[in-house]
Design a protein around this motif. Sequence first.
Motif, PDB file in Angstrom:
ATOM      1  N   UNK A  37       0.801  -1.220   0.000  1.00  0.00           N
ATOM      2  CA  UNK A  37       0.000   0.000   0.000  1.00  0.00           C
ATOM      3  C   UNK A  37       0.830   1.264   0.000  1.00  0.00           C
ATOM      4  N   UNK A  38       2.152   1.128   0.104  1.00  0.00           N
ATOM      5  CA  UNK A  38       3.025   2.300   0.082  1.00  0.00           C
ATOM      6  C   UNK A  38       3.133   2.895  -1.310  1.00  0.00           C
ATOM      7  N   UNK A  39       3.332   4.207  -1.357  1.00  0.00           N
ATOM      8  CA  UNK A  39       3.459   4.921  -2.634  1.00  0.00           C
ATOM      9  C   UNK A  39       4.921   5.323  -2.827  1.00  0.00           C
ATOM     10  N   UNK A  40       5.521   4.882  -3.907  1.00  0.00           N
ATOM     11  CA  UNK A  40       6.938   5.128  -4.161  1.00  0.00           C
ATOM     12  C   UNK A  40       7.151   5.514  -5.624  1.00  0.00           C
ATOM     13  N   UNK A  41       8.141   6.378  -5.836  1.00  0.00           N
ATOM     14  CA  UNK A  41       8.552   6.640  -7.211  1.00  0.00           C
ATOM     15  C   UNK A  41       9.264   5.403  -7.754  1.00  0.00           C
ATOM     16  N   UNK A  42       9.123   5.173  -9.048  1.00  0.00           N
ATOM     17  CA  UNK A  42       9.776   4.014  -9.656  1.00  0.00           C
ATOM     18  C   UNK A  42      11.289   4.095  -9.473  1.00  0.00           C
ATOM     19  N   UNK A  43      11.849   5.283  -9.469  1.00  0.00           N
ATOM     20  CA  UNK A  43      13.285   5.424  -9.238  1.00  0.00           C
ATOM     21  C   UNK A  43      13.679   4.846  -7.879  1.00  0.00           C
ATOM     22  N   UNK A  44      12.858   5.066  -6.860  1.00  0.00           N
ATOM     23  CA  UNK A  44      13.139   4.504  -5.539  1.00  0.00           C
ATOM     24  C   UNK A  44      13.132   2.985  -5.593  1.00  0.00           C
ATOM     25  N   UNK A  99      25.872   4.793  -3.621  1.00  0.00           N
ATOM     26  CA  UNK A  99      26.295   4.143  -2.369  1.00  0.00           C
ATOM     27  C   UNK A  99      25.137   4.019  -1.382  1.00  0.00           C
ATOM     28  N   UNK A 100      24.391   5.092  -1.185  1.00  0.00           N
ATOM     29  CA  UNK A 100      23.273   5.076  -0.250  1.00  0.00           C
ATOM     30  C   UNK A 100      22.076   5.792  -0.864  1.00  0.00           C
ATOM     31  N   UNK A 101      20.880   5.434  -0.402  1.00  0.00           N
ATOM     32  CA  UNK A 101      19.646   6.077  -0.878  1.00  0.00           C
ATOM     33  C   UNK A 101      18.635   6.092   0.254  1.00  0.00           C
ATOM     34  N   UNK A 102      17.683   6.998   0.159  1.00  0.00           N
ATOM     35  CA  UNK A 102      16.660   7.153   1.176  1.00  0.00           C
ATOM     36  C   UNK A 102      15.320   6.637   0.658  1.00  0.00           C
ATOM     37  N   UNK A 103      14.708   5.749   1.416  1.00  0.00           N
ATOM     38  CA  UNK A 103      13.356   5.291   1.099  1.00  0.00           C
ATOM     39  C   UNK A 103      12.395   6.174   1.883  1.00  0.00           C
ATOM     40  N   UNK A 104      11.476   6.865   1.216  1.00  0.00           N
ATOM     41  CA  UNK A 104      10.642   7.858   1.906  1.00  0.00           C
ATOM     42  C   UNK A 104       9.656   7.235   2.890  1.00  0.00           C
ATOM     43  N   UNK A 105       9.257   8.040   3.850  1.00  0.00           N
ATOM     44  CA  UNK A 105       8.261   7.630   4.841  1.00  0.00           C
ATOM     45  C   UNK A 105       6.903   7.441   4.186  1.00  0.00           C
ATOM     46  N   UNK A 106       6.091   6.617   4.813  1.00  0.00           N
ATOM     47  CA  UNK A 106       4.711   6.383   4.377  1.00  0.00           C
ATOM     48  C   UNK A 106       3.789   6.712   5.556  1.00  0.00           C
ATOM     49  N   UNK A 107       3.479   8.018   5.725  1.00  0.00           N
ATOM     50  CA  UNK A 107       2.708   8.452   6.906  1.00  0.00           C
ATOM     51  C   UNK A 107       1.388   7.707   7.076  1.00  0.00           C
ATOM     52  N   UNK A 108       0.688   7.460   5.989  1.00  0.00           N
ATOM     53  CA  UNK A 108      -0.611   6.786   6.091  1.00  0.00           C
ATOM     54  C   UNK A 108      -0.463   5.366   6.637  1.00  0.00           C
ATOM     55  N   UNK A 131       2.108   4.617   8.717  1.00  0.00           N
ATOM     56  CA  UNK A 131       2.945   4.761   9.898  1.00  0.00           C
ATOM     57  C   UNK A 131       4.319   4.123   9.696  1.00  0.00           C
ATOM     58  N   UNK A 132       4.829   4.257   8.483  1.00  0.00           N
ATOM     59  CA  UNK A 132       6.151   3.744   8.146  1.00  0.00           C
ATOM     60  C   UNK A 132       7.135   4.909   8.053  1.00  0.00           C
ATOM     61  N   UNK A 133       8.224   4.831   8.784  1.00  0.00           N
ATOM     62  CA  UNK A 133       9.228   5.885   8.764  1.00  0.00           C
ATOM     63  C   UNK A 133      10.147   5.739   7.550  1.00  0.00           C
ATOM     64  N   UNK A 134      10.794   6.850   7.209  1.00  0.00           N
ATOM     65  CA  UNK A 134      11.819   6.813   6.166  1.00  0.00           C
ATOM     66  C   UNK A 134      13.026   6.032   6.683  1.00  0.00           C
ATOM     67  N   UNK A 135      13.767   5.436   5.771  1.00  0.00           N
ATOM     68  CA  UNK A 135      14.980   4.729   6.174  1.00  0.00           C
ATOM     69  C   UNK A 135      15.989   4.750   5.036  1.00  0.00           C
ATOM     70  N   UNK A 136      17.227   4.495   5.391  1.00  0.00           N
ATOM     71  CA  UNK A 136      18.321   4.535   4.423  1.00  0.00           C
ATOM     72  C   UNK A 136      18.712   3.115   4.025  1.00  0.00           C
ATOM     73  N   UNK A 137      19.090   2.951   2.760  1.00  0.00           N
ATOM     74  CA  UNK A 137      19.621   1.678   2.285  1.00  0.00           C
ATOM     75  C   UNK A 137      21.035   1.901   1.753  1.00  0.00           C
ATOM     76  N   UNK A 138      21.864   0.869   1.864  1.00  0.00           N
ATOM     77  CA  UNK A 138      23.246   0.939   1.395  1.00  0.00           C
ATOM     78  C   UNK A 138      23.475  -0.087   0.284  1.00  0.00           C
TER      79      UNK A 138
END
Length: 429
Positions: free
Chosen positions: A160-167, A253-262, A264-271
């Motif tokens: 149910x999360x909304x993400x850009x295809x680039x993410x 090297x690293x990227x940020x996965x955005x939060x999903x407020x609806x 209750x998912x926080x943003x987090x970093x991936x390596x």
Amino acid sequence: MRTWGPSVALAAALLLPLSTPVTPAVAARAAAPARRLPGGAPPCPNVPAPATRPPQAPPSPDPAARSVGGAALDTAGLVVPPVATAPPPVTAISWLVADLDTGAVLGGCGPHEYAAPASVQKLLLAATMLPRLDPNREVTMTAGDLAIEPGSSAVGLAEGGHYRIETIWLGLLLKSGNEAANALARLGGGPDGLAGGIRAMNAEAHRLGARQTHAVTPSGLDGPGQFTSAYDLALIARACFADPAFRRYTATRTAQVPAQPALRERAFQIQNDNMLLDHYPGAIGGKTGFTDVARHTYVGAAERGGRRLVVTLLGAEIPTQRGWQQGAALLDWGFGLPRDAAVGRLVEPGELDRSAAPPAGAASALAGHADLGGGAAAPAKRPGTGLSIAVGAVLVAGGVVLLARRRRHAAAVASTGTVLRGAKIPEGD
């Protein structure tokens, strides 16, 4: 344990690199037979490795497929140029080093041997879907996308999360997310969704000339009838590195996965799991892979002195070196070879379809066609560029040591054993 047959010396054709002028010096060097390395040419692997169980017997060998790129590549053993030093010992059951720009194959071991791909299959997904999907489009993850093997590699994208295809691409190529693979295949598969995406992957493999590759899953999780080869992976990787978006993603090297407020998912970093980027000067990207069946697989690329080389490994074990470290050692070996050293070439996209089936015994694109009369062949474009390169090559007789290999297959896999699993490990998946 694997058993190896006796070595046999066979005559084979040695293909000069496409960009090399045919001078008397070059012709003399190429005419030398493939040199027997100290102690004899080692088989694959050239370091003892534990026995592994394939998902099933590989397809019946296709003689035409085994000679794609040059007759010298039709071997289960080691093939190197006459001028080459001994390659470093690795545990991979097959490997290949090639030039991303010229397409020259610098050497390999069992380059056309069948093996399971694990997550390096995600490169075929990238080659297929990057041109089809708008990276700025926002999409919703579905329950079907998250239907992956428990314990297999995942980014952590939420249903149910909304993400850009680039993410999602970054999640695929940095963390080898299997849910990301499902989503991208579904989104690029048209009305048939995931099934359509897998069909598109197989069509792209055929177009690229990867005739020993067949995808069953978009992620590389093991499935019956899913295979590739070290040569095919080099073709696929070359197509990927021709795409600017892929080059950017795979080197991140690293990227940020955005939060999903609806949700209750926080943003987090991936390596990025590809350690070559941090430990090998000039590294430009690649992909790790692991499943219980495929064992460790790896694709890595680097640039040095104006040359861009790619290495592909299948079926490796890691008693002392991880896949990326074995790849790094083979890249060092490749960069140490003269620029005109080659044993074959990577065919161009669509080339095999354009080549009519030759009469028996005639030279063809499958065997690395060259005009022996000195005429120039039609120029071929590099994948993803407008540049043309002259396909000028000379076939000369060369002795190549072929090692016949027999594999001892284990009994059928038990239902609770190594089936359709992609265990998550520190190297990536």
